[in-house]
Write an enzyme that holds these catalytic residues in place. Structure first.
Site, mmCIF file in Angstrom:
data_model
loop_
_atom_site.group_PDB
_atom_site.id
_atom_site.type_symbol
_atom_site.label_atom_id
_atom_site.label_comp_id
_atom_site.label_asym_id
_atom_site.label_seq_id
_atom_site.Cartn_x
_atom_site.Cartn_y
_atom_site.Cartn_z
ATOM 1 N N GLN A 124 0.850 -1.182 0.000
ATOM 2 C CA GLN A 124 0.000 0.000 0.000
ATOM 3 C C GLN A 124 0.888 1.235 0.000
ATOM 4 O OE1 GLN A 124 -2.809 1.263 3.334
ATOM 5 N NE2 GLN A 124 -4.189 1.042 1.596
ATOM 6 N N ASP A 154 -19.543 15.158 -8.020
ATOM 7 C CA ASP A 154 -18.453 15.010 -8.971
ATOM 8 C C ASP A 154 -18.938 14.189 -10.162
ATOM 9 O OD1 ASP A 154 -15.598 14.354 -9.955
ATOM 10 O OD2 ASP A 154 -15.201 15.504 -8.134
ATOM 11 N N ASP A 163 -9.914 -0.209 -3.516
ATOM 12 C CA ASP A 163 -9.567 0.773 -2.485
ATOM 13 C C ASP A 163 -10.797 1.439 -1.874
ATOM 14 O OD1 ASP A 163 -7.052 0.176 -3.396
ATOM 15 O OD2 ASP A 163 -6.497 2.231 -3.912
ATOM 16 N N HIS A 198 -12.218 11.173 -12.510
ATOM 17 C CA HIS A 198 -12.088 12.290 -11.572
ATOM 18 C C HIS A 198 -12.744 12.011 -10.223
ATOM 19 C CE1 HIS A 198 -12.623 16.453 -10.029
ATOM 20 N NE2 HIS A 198 -11.550 16.730 -10.742
ATOM 21 N N VAL A 215 -3.932 2.632 -2.239
ATOM 22 C CA VAL A 215 -3.600 3.855 -1.528
ATOM 23 C C VAL A 215 -4.489 3.968 -0.293
ATOM 24 C CG1 VAL A 215 -2.824 5.100 -3.587
ATOM 25 C CG2 VAL A 215 -5.237 5.214 -2.913
ATOM 26 N N ASN A 289 -8.273 26.726 -10.645
ATOM 27 C CA ASN A 289 -6.955 26.570 -11.252
ATOM 28 C C ASN A 289 -6.615 27.709 -12.209
ATOM 29 O OD1 ASN A 289 -6.705 24.197 -9.870
ATOM 30 N ND2 ASN A 289 -7.173 22.884 -11.600
ATOM 31 N N ALA A 300 -16.525 28.038 -4.385
ATOM 32 C CA ALA A 300 -15.562 28.123 -3.288
ATOM 33 C C ALA A 300 -15.496 29.519 -2.672
ATOM 34 C CB ALA A 300 -14.176 27.710 -3.771
ATOM 35 N N TYR A 302 -17.706 31.598 -1.936
ATOM 36 C CA TYR A 302 -18.779 31.949 -1.008
ATOM 37 C C TYR A 302 -18.435 31.508 0.410
ATOM 38 C CZ TYR A 302 -21.700 33.012 -5.057
ATOM 39 O OH TYR A 302 -22.206 33.558 -6.207
ATOM 40 N N SER A 351 -8.706 20.430 -7.426
ATOM 41 C CA SER A 351 -9.607 19.281 -7.299
ATOM 42 C C SER A 351 -9.021 18.217 -6.397
ATOM 43 C CB SER A 351 -9.867 18.648 -8.676
ATOM 44 O OG SER A 351 -10.888 19.284 -9.376
#
Length: 420
Positions: A124, A154, A163, A198, A215, A289, A300, A302, A351
Site C-alpha cells: 500500500q 463530482d 480501495d 475524476h 492507496v 486553477n 468556493a 462563497y 480538485s
C-alpha cells in the site's frame, strides 16, 4: 441570505447550453436559453414554472433560504418580465461548471518519487499528501472518520474499486447514491458510476481504505456517497450541482466535497450552500486553477464553503492554483496519487487538494467536533508554511493538530509514487 447585487446586463445575458436535459425535451432545450430563477414565494415559483418553454425543474430551498429555484428555458422577454417582479430574487444563466484540474505536472525529481519498478503491487502506498497533512499520524492514533458520511459531488465513483468498495455506501440501497447525469460507456455498473476517473480519484483521497495494497485516504473508514453531476468530459450544470447539495443535506450526510467550479458568480449555488450549511453539512470546495491572484472560483468563494488552494510537495503554492482572500486553507494538490477507474494515477489540481480537507473534516466530525466549530478548528490548527495569506489561507491542513495529536511529522510518505 446575503445575496450579491445582479445587474440586468449580467442577469439577462445569454450563454451556451449543454446536452443535459431536465427530464424531457433535451434536444429542444439545447437550443434554448437555460436559466435559474430564484423565486421568493409560491406565486413567483408558479409564475416562473408557467412561462418556461420546456418542463421546469424545481429545487426547494425555502426551509433555510426562503427561495425555490426554478430551472427552465426562457426567452429574453420572459426573463425580463420575471426579473421585474419583486418576488424574484434573481434570474441567472444555468452555467456549465467544470472540474478544477490542472495539466499534468512534469515528472518530479527522483528523490521525490518512488518508481513503479520499486513499488510492489502488494504494497500500500502512502501518498505524499496524506503524510504531509499528518493524516497518517491520526490513523496511528485510531482516528479513521468512521461513522461520517461524505457526499462526493463530482463525476461518480467506481463501485468495484478495491480501495473504495469497503467504504462505499451500499449500492443496493436506494438513495445512497444518485445521478443527475448518467454514466455512459461500456463499464457503467450504475447510473452514478465514474466514466472519467475524476470522482474516483477524489473519493480515494477522502476515504480509500487502509490495508495491504492500493492507496490510503485521509479518513479511511468514512462512508462515501456518489452524487454524479458531471459527465466523463467534466461538464457539470449549476442546477444539477445545486440539486446535489440539497440532496446531501436532506439525506443528513455530514460533509460534501465539490472539486468543481467556475469563474462566474452563482446566487443559486450560494443559496444551496446556505441551505446545506444551515442543515448541518460542512461544504468543502476547490479554489480553482486560474493560477493568478484574486481568482478564487465559485462556489468556493462563497462563505458557505471552505475554499481550498493547492500546495506542492515542497510546500509551495502550486503554479496553477487560484489564490485570493477567499482561500481558507491549503492542501496538497500537485502530483497526487489516488484511485482511478482502472487502477491508480497521479493528477494535479485544486480538485485534488479539496478532498484532503473534506477527509480532515470527516475526521473532526467523527471525533465529536460540531459542524459549526469545524471551520475554526481547521483554520486554528493549520500549519503556516510561509506563503502569503491570500495563497495559503490559514496555512496547510494539519489533521493531527486539529485532533490534538502531535503534528511534528512533516514527511511526504512514498512521494509521488503510485501503486504498480
Amino acid at each position: 441570505m446575503s445575496n450579491p447585487e445582479w445587474s440586468r446586463r449580467d442577469v439577462l445575458k445569454t450563454v451556451g447550453v449543454g446536452a443535459v436535459g431536465l427530464g424531457v425535451g433535451a434536444v429542444a432545450l439545447d437550443r434554448m436559453d437555460r436559466y435559474i430563477v430564484g423565486a421568493r414565494d409560491a406565486d413567483a415559483t408558479l409564475a416562473a414554472a408557467s412561462v418556461s418553454d420546456t418542463r421546469e425543474e424545481r429545487i426547494d430551498l425555502s426551509k433555510y433560504t426562503g427561495l425555490t429555484l426554478v430551472v427552465g428555458a426562457y426567452s429574453k422577454a420572459t426573463r425580463q418580465s420575471l426579473f421585474s417582479r419583486e418576488d424574484v430574487a434573481f434570474v441567472h444563466p444555468d452555467h456549465e461548471l467544470s472540474y478544477v484540474d490542472a495539466p499534468a505536472s512534469e515528472t518530479p525529481p527522483a528523490s521525490d518519487q518512488q518508481s513503479g519498478e520499486d513499488q510492489q503491487p502488494s504494497d500500500q502506498v502512502l501518498p505524499w499528501g496524506i503524510d504531509r497533512v499528518d493524516a497518517d499520524v491520526a490513523h496511528a492514533e485510531g482516528a479513521t472518520g468512521e461513522g461520517v458520511h461524505v457526499g462526493i459531488v463530482d463525476g461518480g465513483i467506481t463501485a468495484s474499486h478495491p480501495d473504495l468498495e469497503a467504504n462505499l455506501a451500499d449500492p443496493s440501497v436506494e438513495g445512497n447514491h444518485r445521478a443527475w447525469v448518467e454514466c455512459s460507456g461500456d463499464d457503467c455498473e450504475h447510473p452514478w458510476s465514474d466514466d472519467g476517473d475524476h470522482g474516483t480519484h477524489v473519493a480515494g483521497t477522502v476515504a480509500a481504505t487502509e490495508g495491504d495494497s492500493g492507496v490510503v485516504g485521509v479518513a479511511p473508514e468514512a462512508t462515501l456517497h456518489a452524487l454524479k453531476v458531471c459527465g466523463g468530459a467534466g461538464g457539470c450544470r449549476t442546477s444539477d450541482i445545486a440539486g446535489a447539495i440539497r440532496y446531501a443535506a436532506d439525506q443528513g450526510w455530514d460533509v460534501v466535497n465539490l472539486s468543481l467550479g467556475g469563474p462566474s458568480e452563482s446566487p443559486a449555488l450560494q443559496a444551496a450552500g446556505e441551505y446545506a450549511r444551515d442543515s448541518g453539512v460542512v461544504l468543502v470546495a476547490a479554489a480553482g486553477n486560474a493560477g493568478r491572484p484574486d481568482s478564487v472560483g465559485y462556489p468556493a468563494a462563497y462563505d458557505e464553503f471552505v475554499a481550498v488552494s493547492a500546495t506542492t510537495i515542497d510546500d509551495g503554492i502550486a503554479s496553477f492554483s487560484s489564490t485570493g482572500p477567499e482561500v481558507d486553507v491549503a492542501a496538497p494538490g500537485e502530483s497526487v496519487c489516488s484511485a482511478v477507474v482502472d487502477g491508480h494515477d497521479v493528477l494535479d489540481g485544486t480538485s485534488m487538494a479539496s478532498p484532503h480537507v473534506a477527509g480532515g473534516v470527516a475526521q473532526l466530525l467523527a471525533a465529536g467536533t460540531s459542524p459549526e466549530e469545524v471551520r475554526d478548528r481547521l483554520l486554528d490548527s493549520a500549519e503556516d508554511i510561509g506563503n502569503a495569506e491570500d495563497e495559503q489561507g490559514a496555512g496547510l491542513l494539519d489533521v493531527a493538530a486539529a485532533l490534538d495529536y502531535d503534528s511534528d511529522d512533516d514527511g511526504t510518505g512514498d512521494g509521488t509514487g503510485c501503486p504498480a
